[in-house]
Design a protein around this motif. Structure first.
Motif, short mmCIF file in Angstrom:
data_model
loop_
_atom_site.label_atom_id
_atom_site.label_comp_id
_atom_site.label_asym_id
_atom_site.label_seq_id
_atom_site.Cartn_x
_atom_site.Cartn_y
_atom_site.Cartn_z
N UNK A 1 0.12 -6.44 -7.13
CA UNK A 1 -0.86 -6.62 -8.22
C UNK A 1 -2.27 -6.79 -7.66
N UNK A 2 -2.37 -7.36 -6.46
CA UNK A 2 -3.71 -7.56 -5.87
C UNK A 2 -4.38 -6.22 -5.54
N UNK B 1 0.82 -1.22 0.00
CA UNK B 1 0.00 0.00 0.00
C UNK B 1 0.85 1.26 0.00
N UNK B 2 1.93 1.23 0.78
CA UNK B 2 2.85 2.38 0.82
C UNK B 2 3.44 2.63 -0.57
N UNK B 3 3.80 1.54 -1.23
CA UNK B 3 4.41 1.65 -2.57
C UNK B 3 3.37 2.17 -3.57
N UNK B 4 2.15 1.66 -3.45
CA UNK B 4 1.07 2.12 -4.35
C UNK B 4 0.89 3.64 -4.24
N UNK C 1 6.37 -12.63 -3.79
CA UNK C 1 5.33 -12.32 -2.80
C UNK C 1 4.95 -10.84 -2.90
N UNK C 2 5.95 -9.98 -2.99
CA UNK C 2 5.67 -8.55 -3.08
C UNK C 2 4.96 -8.21 -4.39
#
Ligand code: UDP
Length: 235
Positions: free
Chosen positions: A90-91, A33-36, A84-85
């Motif tokens: 992608x989810x 979420x932080x990356x998004x 995993x990341x």
């Protein structure tokens, strides 16, 4: 926006959360979420992830595993974390590509600099797996190398502490944090932020490093916006 293209280094150990081993799904989701959030702001994000939560070459030696063999096991561990990341990102709708320094076409693209840059330009998060592809190196060195290769403006080293201190803040309550510090000072004071190979590579190529707390929500966005978070290491 201060940083248009960043390289984020996440340690494998951080992915464990409070577990002794493996991947904590809550941490993974939080990181995604932080990356998004920074991708949504328009930053181009490349990521190097460690493997210490699964396997480290040096620890293998203690149990009788050959060092080089163990290092390759460690590199494969970083691919597991990268996958995993990738899945977590992608989810939540973030487009990604995984590129590995050891070929494994069924799960990832091989590392190709021009392709990686093209993905970044298109807004895809590029995750680099398998470190440098060489034993006796670390993922910090891989992160520095990749950052230089893809012309990232800064390497963001996400850790559990909120920057560089003059003593270990987890052990010494009088430890004082630096907001910024030079490579030279880090070296002279004997402070540990990355292994020497990664550190000198970064210094020689004038690649700034920001050490920051990845577990604090919003930090990553603040950094790309140019707010003072963590410790900035520059020439
Ligand atoms: N490794 C390696 N070459 C590399 C990167 C990693 O041999 O270029 C191996 C090494 O054994 C290392 C392990 O992979 O211990 C996991 O990486 P690292 O310790 O850097 O992960 P982190 O501490 O970030 O979790």
């Amino acid at each position: 926006m201060k940083y248009k293209r960043i390289l984020l280094k996440l340690s494998g150990e951080a992915l464990m959360g409070n577990q002794q081993y493996g991947i904590d799904s809550k941490i993974l989701q939080m990181y995604a979420e932080e990356i998004k959030d920074v991708v949504d702001k328009g930053s181009e994000v490349a990521i190097v992830i460690g493997g210490g939560n699964i396997f480290r070459g040096l620890s293998g030696v203690a149990t009788g595993i050959d060092r080089v063999q163990g290092d390759y096991m460690g590199m494969l561990a970083t691919v597991i974390n990268g996958m995993a990341l990738q899945s977590a990102l992608e989810s939540i709708g973030v487009k990604t590509r995984l590129q590995t320094a050891i070929r494994m076409e069924q799960v990832a693209e091989p590392f190709i600099k021009r392709k990686a840059e093209r993905h970044l330009e298109k807004g895809r998060v590029v995750i680099f797996g398998a470190g440098t592809g060489n034993p006796y190196f670390t993922t910090d060195t891989a992160a520095t190398l990749k950052a230089i290769e893809i012309n990232a403006e800064v390497i963001l080293k996400g850790t559990r502490v909120d920057g560089i201190y003059n003593a270990d803040p987890e052990k010494d309550k009088n430890a004082v944090k630096f907001n910024s510090i030079s490579f030279e000072e880090v070296y002279q004071k004997g402070l540990k932020i990355m292994d020497m190979t990664a550190f000198t590579l970064s210094q020689e190529n004038n690649l700034p490093i920001i050490v920051f707390d990845m577990n604090k929500k919003g930090n990553l966005v603040k950094i790309i916006e140019g707010k003072e978070v963590g410790t900035l290491v520059t020439i």
